[in-house]
Design an enzyme around this catalytic site. Sequence first.
Site, short mmCIF file in Angstrom:
data_model
loop_
_atom_site.label_atom_id
_atom_site.label_comp_id
_atom_site.label_asym_id
_atom_site.label_seq_id
_atom_site.Cartn_x
_atom_site.Cartn_y
_atom_site.Cartn_z
N LYS A 267 0.85 -1.20 0.00
CA LYS A 267 0.00 0.00 0.00
C LYS A 267 0.88 1.24 0.00
O LYS A 267 2.01 1.20 0.49
CB LYS A 267 -0.88 0.03 1.26
N ASP B 244 -2.67 -7.65 -1.63
CA ASP B 244 -3.43 -6.72 -0.78
C ASP B 244 -4.91 -7.13 -0.68
O ASP B 244 -5.64 -6.59 0.13
CB ASP B 244 -3.30 -5.29 -1.34
N ARG C 37 -10.08 -11.83 2.07
CA ARG C 37 -10.88 -12.95 1.57
C ARG C 37 -10.11 -14.26 1.70
O ARG C 37 -10.70 -15.31 1.87
CB ARG C 37 -11.32 -12.65 0.13
N1 BES Z 1 -8.13 -3.85 4.37
C1 BES Z 1 -8.28 -3.46 3.02
C2 BES Z 1 -9.60 -2.75 2.76
C3 BES Z 1 -9.72 -1.39 3.36
C4 BES Z 1 -9.15 -0.28 2.77
C5 BES Z 1 -10.46 -1.20 4.51
C6 BES Z 1 -9.30 0.96 3.33
C7 BES Z 1 -10.61 0.04 5.07
C8 BES Z 1 -10.03 1.14 4.48
C9 BES Z 1 -8.21 -4.68 2.13
O1 BES Z 1 -7.39 -5.71 2.56
C10 BES Z 1 -7.69 -4.23 0.82
O2 BES Z 1 -6.56 -3.83 0.76
N2 BES Z 1 -8.52 -4.30 -0.20
C11 BES Z 1 -8.14 -3.88 -1.49
C12 BES Z 1 -8.69 -4.89 -2.47
C13 BES Z 1 -8.16 -4.72 -3.85
C14 BES Z 1 -6.68 -5.03 -3.89
C15 BES Z 1 -8.92 -5.66 -4.76
C16 BES Z 1 -8.77 -2.50 -1.72
O3 BES Z 1 -9.87 -2.26 -1.26
O4 BES Z 1 -8.10 -1.69 -2.36
ZN ZN Z 2 -7.06 -5.84 4.55
MN MN Z 3 -5.38 -5.46 1.93
#
Ligand code: BES
Ligand code: ZN
Ligand code: MN
Length: 519
Positions: free
Chosen positions: A296, A366, A370
């Site tokens: 990230k 990331d 899931r």
């Molecule tokens: N934990 C994050 C989702 C998240 C982001 C929760 C910001 C709260 C605030 C999750 O693990 C994630 O990184 N999801 C990605 C998925 C993508 C790579 C398909 C996302 O939402 O960008």
């Molecule tokens: Zn996450």
């Molecule tokens: Mn993530």
Amino acid sequence: MLQSPLPEPDGSSIGRHDHHTVPCGRRIAISIPVSFAASVPDDTSALILPIRKGDSPDAVTKALPEDAAAALKRAAEASRFEGDLGAIVEIFADTHAGTRRILLVGIGKQPDAESLQKAGGAAVAKLLTSGETTLIFDASGSDVDDAGSNMAFGALQRSWRLDSYHTKTPEKNKPSVTDITVIAEDEAAGWERFQAIYAGIALARELVTEPPNVIHPQGFVERCRPLAELGVEIEVLDKDEMTELGMGALLGVAQGSAAEPKLLVMRWDGTDGAQEKPVAFVGKGVTFDTGGISLKPGPGMEDMKFDMGGAAAVAGAMRALAGRKAKAHVVGVCGLVENMPGSNAQRPSDIVTTMDGQTVEVLNTDAEGRLVLCDAMHWVQQKYAPEVLVDLATLTGAMIIALGHEHAGCFSNDDGLADQLLAAGKTSGDAVWRMPIGKAYDKLIDSPIADIKNVGPREAGSITAAQFLHRFVQDGVKWAHLDIAGTVWIKSASKLWDKGATGYGVRLLDRFIADNHEG
Ligand code: BES
Ligand code: ZN
Ligand code: MN
């Protein structure tokens, strides 16, 4: 037999004025003791009177000395106070016992339990560090059920804070309120229930707020162990056991971190074995989400300490249910891992085999939530054969784009279950909004080289995440997935919480069980 004769672990009980303690016996966050009385004590403690929007102050000031009632009325008029929810007028009035602080707090036009909670929260937000020590909530004029208890419940929620890392707080900035008195003797017997739910909310907020160097998988487990004192059966699976079981997806996420993953299982049976199959809750417990090799961006990454908010909600709900001895059988499973980059981290394009045998192409490390959930969900279905399975997860940033911070998204294969969760959302205050799933979305996560890929295209990101989980739901199981990415952490204070962790999900799951799986 899971029931325990032990008292609430925070030691609180009606009428006892204990020191500030926190559920699970830790003296870090405050829990203000609440007692009940038949009439307003003849002293100078602060008096808080809820009032309906549009009502004249006369409606609630009958028991006050004439001068005080007149002063309140004048203050209300002079400050354009109309009784809007959470609006406050404050005066100091002379009584024969001395000078008393008196507040009118608006509860809006059609007050319900939540309005009373919010009014209690608004009052405590104003008075927590004011120097006042005892707050008196007199809601005896209200016709809402448990009006005074709801005010105190809201006040506890709003007063929660984690102060253990501030070492230099000046005395005058520290909370001064040491106890709350509710003027409603008949509500005393019902208080234990509120107290238990509050303890659950406090546990969830504590887990979310503590930093990730403290709440790593092991740290999370340790904070939940005291639930055993309430009769919760605790089981912890370590890395070797999960390897043995073939949880390749969960383990793949964990392998970049020095912190070992854990699967925490908490089971409460308040039915004495009568309800054979438990309702299952599963929580995403990524104690920190760097994104892994799909790293990230730096700015804002600190938010990812709350990526265990689903697991925290599950733990908090178990605390609430056990604390109030719910007549239900519930199992809560938390998949606890840390998602880190490192020389042993999984790579984008790795293929992992899940416990249920399906293979997953990990295109983006990331999209790890899931991967953790699918193995935890499979495990609980194998072990407990639940008919109902609800998972909670801070799963996608896309959920925040869709619903902001006001609702969690609900994805379900069963309309009845979704309706129950939506209804529980309305009555509990933890709002839920239904989102779609379906075959057309499901196609988007077919992989050319494995059974599933862990990301779809950019569009409908929250839905494809739910479709991924759906592929791990066994035939006949009623399943709902709550994406709580936008609701576990709030950057601005509200009437029921300061900025930070909200404890979202505890009130919701408690209500869901109370309305659908008890008695
Ligand atoms: N934990 C994050 C989702 C998240 C982001 C929760 C910001 C709260 C605030 C999750 O693990 C994630 O990184 N999801 C990605 C998925 C993508 C790579 C398909 C996302 O939402 O960008
Ligand atoms: Zn996450
Ligand atoms: Mn993530």
